[in-house]
Design a protein around this motif. Structure first.
Motif, PDB file in Angstrom:
ATOM      1  N   ARG A 186       0.697  -1.333   0.010  1.00 11.60           N
ATOM      2  CA  ARG A 186       0.089   0.077   0.120  1.00 11.60           C
ATOM      3  C   ARG A 186       0.852   1.261   0.107  1.00 11.60           C
ATOM      4  O   ARG A 186       0.277   2.549  -0.257  1.00 11.60           O
ATOM      5  CB  ARG A 186      -1.037   0.037   1.300  1.00 11.60           C
ATOM      6  CG  ARG A 186      -2.058  -0.873   1.309  1.00 11.60           C
ATOM      7  CD  ARG A 186      -3.171  -0.842   2.270  1.00 11.60           C
ATOM      8  NE  ARG A 186      -3.780   0.703   2.623  1.00 11.60           N
ATOM      9  CZ  ARG A 186      -4.684   1.044   1.658  1.00 11.60           C
ATOM     10  NH1 ARG A 186      -5.174   0.518   0.730  1.00 11.60           N
ATOM     11  NH2 ARG A 186      -4.738   2.422   1.846  1.00 11.60           N
ATOM     12  N   LYS A 187       1.936   1.019   0.218  1.00 13.72           N
ATOM     13  CA  LYS A 187       2.927   2.258   0.384  1.00 13.72           C
ATOM     14  C   LYS A 187       4.019   2.603  -0.723  1.00 13.72           C
ATOM     15  O   LYS A 187       4.314   3.814  -1.104  1.00 13.72           O
ATOM     16  CB  LYS A 187       3.436   2.390   1.901  1.00 13.72           C
ATOM     17  CG  LYS A 187       2.764   2.549   2.991  1.00 13.72           C
ATOM     18  CD  LYS A 187       3.561   2.547   4.233  1.00 13.72           C
ATOM     19  CE  LYS A 187       2.430   2.989   5.190  1.00 13.72           C
ATOM     20  NZ  LYS A 187       3.229   3.128   6.730  1.00 13.72           N
ATOM     21  N   TRP A 188       4.586   1.602  -1.337  1.00 19.29           N
ATOM     22  CA  TRP A 188       5.629   1.582  -2.215  1.00 19.29           C
ATOM     23  C   TRP A 188       5.287   0.845  -3.646  1.00 19.29           C
ATOM     24  O   TRP A 188       4.708  -0.104  -3.671  1.00 19.29           O
ATOM     25  CB  TRP A 188       6.801   0.914  -1.646  1.00 19.29           C
ATOM     26  CG  TRP A 188       7.294   1.269  -0.546  1.00 19.29           C
ATOM     27  CD1 TRP A 188       7.144   0.997   1.004  1.00 19.29           C
ATOM     28  CD2 TRP A 188       8.120   2.659  -0.247  1.00 19.29           C
ATOM     29  NE1 TRP A 188       7.646   1.911   1.828  1.00 19.29           N
ATOM     30  CE2 TRP A 188       8.430   2.836   1.092  1.00 19.29           C
ATOM     31  CE3 TRP A 188       8.742   3.393  -1.327  1.00 19.29           C
ATOM     32  CZ2 TRP A 188       9.036   3.969   1.606  1.00 19.29           C
ATOM     33  CZ3 TRP A 188       9.382   4.664  -0.748  1.00 19.29           C
ATOM     34  CH2 TRP A 188       9.746   4.883   0.548  1.00 19.29           C
ATOM     35  N   GLY A 189       5.703   1.641  -4.599  1.00 15.34           N
ATOM     36  CA  GLY A 189       5.492   1.116  -6.151  1.00 15.34           C
ATOM     37  C   GLY A 189       6.613   1.540  -6.870  1.00 15.34           C
ATOM     38  O   GLY A 189       7.335   2.489  -6.617  1.00 15.34           O
ATOM     39  N   VAL A 190       6.536   1.193  -8.083  1.00 19.59           N
ATOM     40  CA  VAL A 190       7.306   1.825  -9.200  1.00 19.59           C
ATOM     41  C   VAL A 190       6.553   2.187 -10.617  1.00 19.59           C
ATOM     42  O   VAL A 190       5.443   1.392 -10.662  1.00 19.59           O
ATOM     43  CB  VAL A 190       8.516   0.961  -9.554  1.00 19.59           C
ATOM     44  CG1 VAL A 190       7.813  -0.514 -10.037  1.00 19.59           C
ATOM     45  CG2 VAL A 190       9.509   1.374 -10.552  1.00 19.59           C
TER      46      VAL A 190
END
Length: 199
Positions: A113-117
């Motif tokens: 829910r917090k980190w992505g690319v």
């Protein structure tokens, strides 16, 4: 009598709200035109046909972990010369027409829910008419644009609608086309750091 009233009532409910909605729509349109006229500086386009369409929508906000792929198409037709808020004589500029079709393939993957690319790969098809050599000549050229890769942090709000972006833009676009000036090339020819936020 009750059945007659029951059948007549929906007709009244439909007719009057339509009139009200039409009047409200006209006022809303008038208000929107007035507000845009008060803020012309926010609607100025860039001179080089750059990425002015980088606008997010609710459908692109992450909802949780997983991947999303999208395709975006935009078109820009530049044929008037501007100085501040006024159209000026075309004789002062050798560039006459710049029409661009922007096609962008994008993908994002949220690890949680917090980190992505996120990755964006643009492709531009451009028509450029110039009088640099005296007589106006038109040129068609197209290329992959500059690739953008960014990391995302969406932990600033509970619904993931507020976040930070940091990444790089790599010079994958064609920036040495012989018949275009540097400001009308598809690629920038430089590697740039990208920093951003959205809400």
């Amino acid at each position: 009598m009750r059945w007659i009233c029951a059948t007549a009532l929906p007709a009244r409910i439909i007719i009057y709200p339509l009139k009200i909605l039409r009047a409200a729509g006209a006022w809303l349109l008038l208000w929107a035109v007035f507000m845009i006229a008060l803020t012309p500086g926010f609607s100025w386009a860039c001179a080089c046909g750059c990425g002015v369409y980088e606008v997010g929508t609710a459908s692109l906000f992450p909802q949780g972990g997983g991947g999303t792929v999208w395709f975006e198409y935009d078109f820009m037709n530049q044929y008037l010369d501007w100085h501040a808020t006024h159209v000026i004589s075309a004789g002062a500029n050798a560039d006459k027409v710049l029409r661009t079709h922007f096609l962008t393939l994008g993908a994002q993957y949220m690890f949680d829910r917090k980190w992505g690319v996120m990755l964006e790969l643009p492709y531009w098809y451009r028509y450029f008419k110039t009088a640099d050599s005296g007589q106006p000549k038109g040129f068609n050229f197209s290329s992959i644009g500059d690739l953008r890769i960014a990391g995302m942090y969406t932990g600033l709000s509970e619904d993931m609608s507020t976040g930070l972006l940091a990444g790089v833009k790599v010079p994958s676009g064609w920036w040495t086309y012989p018949h275009a000036d540097r400001d009308t090339q598809i690629g920038s020819g430089s590697t740039d750091l990208l920093l951003g936020a959205y809400q």
